[in-house]
Design a protein around this motif. Structure first.
Motif, PDB file in Angstrom:
ATOM      1  N   ASP A 103       9.766 -15.958  86.659  1.00  0.00           N
ATOM      2  CA  ASP A 103       8.486 -16.210  87.321  1.00  0.00           C
ATOM      3  C   ASP A 103       7.455 -15.137  87.004  1.00  0.00           C
ATOM      4  O   ASP A 103       6.253 -15.368  87.136  1.00  0.00           O
ATOM      5  CB  ASP A 103       8.684 -16.267  88.837  1.00  0.00           C
ATOM      6  CG  ASP A 103       9.652 -17.367  89.231  1.00  0.00           C
ATOM      7  OD1 ASP A 103       9.364 -18.532  88.913  1.00  0.00           O
ATOM      8  OD2 ASP A 103      10.694 -17.052  89.845  1.00  0.00           O
ATOM      9  N   ARG A 158       2.284 -19.340  92.534  1.00  0.00           N
ATOM     10  CA  ARG A 158       3.232 -20.280  93.150  1.00  0.00           C
ATOM     11  C   ARG A 158       2.619 -20.965  94.366  1.00  0.00           C
ATOM     12  O   ARG A 158       3.029 -22.054  94.734  1.00  0.00           O
ATOM     13  CB  ARG A 158       4.563 -19.608  93.482  1.00  0.00           C
ATOM     14  CG  ARG A 158       4.559 -18.695  94.674  1.00  0.00           C
ATOM     15  CD  ARG A 158       5.963 -18.195  94.965  1.00  0.00           C
ATOM     16  NE  ARG A 158       5.912 -16.968  95.753  1.00  0.00           N
ATOM     17  CZ  ARG A 158       6.966 -16.276  96.086  1.00  0.00           C
ATOM     18  NH1 ARG A 158       8.172 -16.664  95.692  1.00  0.00           N
ATOM     19  NH2 ARG A 158       6.857 -15.173  96.792  1.00  0.00           N
ATOM     20  N   ARG A 159       1.633 -20.334  94.980  1.00  0.00           N
ATOM     21  CA  ARG A 159       0.970 -20.953  96.129  1.00  0.00           C
ATOM     22  C   ARG A 159      -0.139 -21.915  95.710  1.00  0.00           C
ATOM     23  O   ARG A 159      -0.324 -22.945  96.335  1.00  0.00           O
ATOM     24  CB  ARG A 159       0.404 -19.876  97.053  1.00  0.00           C
ATOM     25  CG  ARG A 159       1.518 -19.188  97.851  1.00  0.00           C
ATOM     26  CD  ARG A 159       1.007 -18.192  98.865  1.00  0.00           C
ATOM     27  NE  ARG A 159       0.656 -16.937  98.205  1.00  0.00           N
ATOM     28  CZ  ARG A 159      -0.556 -16.394  98.212  1.00  0.00           C
ATOM     29  NH1 ARG A 159      -1.548 -16.973  98.827  1.00  0.00           N
ATOM     30  NH2 ARG A 159      -0.774 -15.251  97.598  1.00  0.00           N
ATOM     31  N   PRO A 171       1.890 -24.514  91.872  1.00  0.00           N
ATOM     32  CA  PRO A 171       3.341 -24.419  91.725  1.00  0.00           C
ATOM     33  C   PRO A 171       3.817 -24.990  90.395  1.00  0.00           C
ATOM     34  O   PRO A 171       3.284 -25.978  89.908  1.00  0.00           O
ATOM     35  CB  PRO A 171       3.901 -25.236  92.889  1.00  0.00           C
ATOM     36  CG  PRO A 171       2.754 -25.586  93.755  1.00  0.00           C
ATOM     37  CD  PRO A 171       1.488 -25.325  93.006  1.00  0.00           C
TER      38      PRO A 171
END
Length: 169
Positions: A72, A152-153, A156
């Protein structure tokens, strides 16, 4: 003063898979950068970051490119000290372009912890060692994790990131 105007960045790395890719040249400086990066990842709640050591700063881009599909966020750590030949400029430009390309192409944030210094004294001052004025390893890791958290918020990923074959944690 290069740290003047720096923002206060907080990073929530819980649940993120992060790899730190660190060059091996200039062992004292690299140990400081790596320690700072790992401390930042611990502070952010990242569990079991993968640490990969490569021979030099030039190799950071290819290692990050290989690791990006399974992580990530990435943290690239290296140091290039100016010498008497154009080598400094070639390495600095190549690594900057390479790491930027990895990040943009893959959508995986790459924390840029590559010191580009005129001399060893400047490198030690930025390496997070006792007596250093800056901790660029910590800053790079915090930036990578904070960016991954934001992404990711707001956007995504639609892919899963499998464990790389032969990876050791």
């Amino acid at each position: 003063m290069s740290g003047h105007g720096a923002p206060t960045v907080t990073a929530d790395g819980h649940g993120l898979r992060v790899a730190v890719v660190a060059a091996s040249w200039h062992a004292e400086v690299m140990d400081g950068l790596l320690d700072g990066a790992l401390r930042a990842l611990t502070e952010a709640g990242v569990e079991d970051p993968l640490v990969v050591r490569v021979p030099g700063t030039v190799e950071l881009s290819v290692a990050c490119a290989r690791l990006a599909p399974t992580h990530d966020a990435l943290v690239a750590l290296g140091v290039v000290v100016r010498g008497g030949t154009p080598h400094f400029e070639y390495v600095c430009q190549g690594v900057t372009a390479g790491l930027t390309e990895v990040s943009v192409r893959t959508g995986v944030p790459v924390g840029f912890g590559v010191l580009t210094c005129d001399d060893d004294e400047q490198a030690r001052a930025r390496a997070g060692l006792p007596g250093s004025t800056e901790d660029k390893g910590h800053e790079a890791a915090t930036a990578a994790v904070a960016t991954a958290d934001v992404l990711r918020r707001v956007a995504p990923s639609t892919t899963t990131r499998p464990e790389p074959e032969g990876a050791r944690r």
